[in-house]
Design an enzyme around this catalytic site. Structure first.
Site, PDB file in Angstrom:
ATOM      1  CG  HIS A   1      -1.827  -1.146   1.311  1.00  0.00           C
ATOM      2  ND1 HIS A   1      -1.730  -2.149   2.234  1.00  0.00           N
ATOM      3  CD2 HIS A   1      -2.892  -1.458   0.540  1.00  0.00           C
ATOM      4  CE1 HIS A   1      -2.675  -3.034   2.035  1.00  0.00           C
ATOM      5  NE2 HIS A   1      -3.405  -2.650   1.005  1.00  0.00           N
TER       6      HIS A   1
ATOM      7  CG  ASP B   1       1.886  -1.389   3.406  1.00  0.00           C
ATOM      8  OD1 ASP B   1       1.557  -1.378   4.607  1.00  0.00           O
ATOM      9  OD2 ASP B   1       1.245  -1.985   2.512  1.00  0.00           O
TER      10      ASP B   1
ATOM     11  CD  GLU C   1      -7.404  -7.283  -4.146  1.00  0.00           C
ATOM     12  OE1 GLU C   1      -6.459  -6.477  -4.065  1.00  0.00           O
ATOM     13  OE2 GLU C   1      -7.615  -8.147  -3.296  1.00  0.00           O
TER      14      GLU C   1
ATOM     15  CD  GLU D   1      -8.177 -11.596  -1.557  1.00  0.00           C
ATOM     16  OE1 GLU D   1      -7.425 -10.622  -1.705  1.00  0.00           O
ATOM     17  OE2 GLU D   1      -8.677 -11.926  -0.469  1.00  0.00           O
TER      18      GLU D   1
ATOM     19  CG  HIS E   1     -11.724 -10.293  -2.785  1.00  0.00           C
ATOM     20  ND1 HIS E   1     -10.975  -9.206  -3.146  1.00  0.00           N
ATOM     21  CD2 HIS E   1     -11.483 -10.486  -1.468  1.00  0.00           C
ATOM     22  CE1 HIS E   1     -10.304  -8.750  -2.090  1.00  0.00           C
ATOM     23  NE2 HIS E   1     -10.600  -9.520  -1.059  1.00  0.00           N
TER      24      HIS E   1
ATOM     25  CG  ASP F   1     -11.564 -11.253   2.613  1.00  0.00           C
ATOM     26  OD1 ASP F   1     -11.194 -12.380   2.233  1.00  0.00           O
ATOM     27  OD2 ASP F   1     -11.058 -10.191   2.200  1.00  0.00           O
TER      28      ASP F   1
ATOM     29  CG  ASP G   1      -7.621 -12.558   3.408  1.00  0.00           C
ATOM     30  OD1 ASP G   1      -8.287 -12.701   2.364  1.00  0.00           O
ATOM     31  OD2 ASP G   1      -7.411 -11.447   3.912  1.00  0.00           O
TER      32      ASP G   1
ATOM     33  CG  ASP H   1      -4.333 -10.459   0.455  1.00  0.00           C
ATOM     34  OD1 ASP H   1      -3.676 -10.266   1.515  1.00  0.00           O
ATOM     35  OD2 ASP H   1      -5.235  -9.684   0.079  1.00  0.00           O
TER      36      ASP H   1
HETATM   37  C1  XUL Z   1      -8.939  -6.687   1.059  1.00  0.00           C
HETATM   38  C2  XUL Z   1      -7.768  -7.077   0.331  1.00  0.00           C
HETATM   39  C3  XUL Z   1      -6.632  -6.100   0.377  1.00  0.00           C
HETATM   40  C4  XUL Z   1      -6.077  -5.789  -0.945  1.00  0.00           C
HETATM   41  C5  XUL Z   1      -4.958  -4.815  -0.956  1.00  0.00           C
HETATM   42  O1  XUL Z   1      -9.857  -7.663   1.190  1.00  0.00           O
HETATM   43  O2  XUL Z   1      -7.692  -8.136  -0.227  1.00  0.00           O
HETATM   44  O3  XUL Z   1      -5.609  -6.653   1.142  1.00  0.00           O
HETATM   45  O4  XUL Z   1      -5.593  -6.983  -1.477  1.00  0.00           O
HETATM   46  O5  XUL Z   1      -5.362  -3.552  -0.664  1.00  0.00           O
HETATM   47 MN    MN Z   2      -6.356  -8.949  -1.691  1.00  0.00          MN
END
Ligand code: XUL
Ligand code: MN
Length: 344
Positions: free
Chosen positions: A49, A52, A174, A210, A213, A248, A250, A283
């Site tokens: 980001h 970051d 994304e 992703e 997502h 979400d 991950d 991620d």
């Molecule tokens: C949010 C997500 C974020 C983006 C980067 O769900 O996946 O981490 O990947 O901003």
């Molecule tokens: Mn992501």
């Protein structure tokens, strides 16, 4: 020789374990120490980001921001790492509370566009043209709070402003259908790539898909990837996993649905993804219960699962596949896949 995959993750993927219901459970690891971990874990690319890379960017001039980003670039060079992308983090600033690009308040929208330009400057200083737009708060909790048609127009304008400001920028959207919002704009890759066609330079707008997502949108991540690959627009991925329709998660790649993970790897293989030189981003998030000294295993495990599945895809008997397809015997094909995944 088959092309090699290159892997990346973001510094946020090594984290302190706070969730909406409780505080941090692990000590913070400073950025320089995180960078040292990348190669040890088998990764070459760093996802950023904007803050970051330049944490205090809101209090710095554009020149100071570029100078600090250049220092981060030297740190990357020192570790033999490269920056994969930079994403503007609009969702933590008070001016992004209602979404930045699609805020009703014009001052907030102007701030978001400026922030995106600074993000582009950081990307150039870090040596990468790729910008990622995860549209966190660009959406609504209740539909009556925005005019969604106007909001999409604001989004088109913001993307065009960035493309015009930074002639090198390539913007990968994304998509995510919800969280933190009830409904987010651009919920699928179909929306993202339709939007790309409307940009001032459509060739410079693509997507990052992703796993979690796509699953939250009720879609198959491998088919979402196939769509983007068919358009030459899959510019990065965020592989992970998701156990049903909930927050979400991950999770480690393949941890909830190994067959689904296999199909994502298969489509990347079919689409020549490694030859494109694009990174495989992971991620993934450590479980909150994971102890600090082992809170990086989700990353190396996800990479291992990915590489094991590459082997599975490459060694699947193609003659069996062809015969099953010719016979239209999909039960046999299904069983062949299951046997192969079970090691039979
Ligand atoms: C949010 C997500 C974020 C983006 C980067 O769900 O996946 O981490 O990947 O901003
Ligand atoms: Mn992501």
């Amino acid at each position: 020789m088959a092309a090699e995959y290159r892997f990346s993750f973001g510094p946020w993927n090594i984290h302190e374990g706070a969730d909406p219901f409780g505080p941090t459970v692990r000590p913070s690891i400073e950025f320089g120490k995180k960078l040292k971990r990348y190669k040890e874990l088998g990764f070459d690319g760093v996802q950023f980001h904007d803050d970051d890379a330049v944490p205090d960017m809101e209090n710095l001039s554009p020149e100071q921001i570029v100078k600090q980003a250049a220092e981060v670039k030297s740190m990357l060079d020192g570790e033999g790492l490269v920056a994969e992308f930079v994403a503007p983090r609009l969702w933590e600033d008070p001016r992004g509370i209602d979404g930045g690009f699609t805020a009703n308040d014009s001052a907030c929208r102007a701030w978001a566009v400026e922030r995106f330009k600074r993000c582009c400057d950081i990307g150039n200083a870090l040596g990468t043209p790729l910008r990622v737009l995860w549209l966190a708060r660009e959406g609504t909790y209740i539909r009556e709070s925005k005019n969604a048609i106007t909001a999409y127009q604001y989004l088109f304008d913001a993307i065009n402003d960035a493309l015009e400001y930074d002639p090198k920028a390539e913007i990968a959207i994304e998509p995510k259908p919800n969280e933190p919002m009830d409904h987010a704009y651009v919920p699928t890759i179909g929306h993202a790539l339709a939007l790309a066609q409307k940009a001032v330079d459509p060739a410079r707008v693509g997507g990052l898909i992703e796993t979690a997502h796509a699953l939250l949108a009720g879609l198959d991540p491998s088919d979402e990837m196939a769509f983007a690959l068919s358009m030459g627009k899959l510019w990065s991925v965020h592989l992970n996993d998701q156990n049903g329709l909930k927050f979400d998660q991950d999770k480690t790649f393949g941890a909830a649905n190994l067959r689904g993970a296999y199909n994502q790897v298969r489509v990347l293989e079919l689409g020549g993804y490694p030859e494109s030189g694009r990174f495989v981003g992971l991620d993934v998030k450590a479980m909150r219960s994971q102890k600090a000294d082992v809170a990086h295993k989700h990353l190396s495990n996800s990479r291992t699962v990915f590489l094991r599945l590459v082997e599975k895809v490459r060694t699947f008997p193609k003659d069996v596949e062809q015969q099953c397809i010719a016979d239209r015997d999909y039960e046999a094909l299904e069983m062949a896949v299951l046997e192969h995944l079970m090691g039979g």
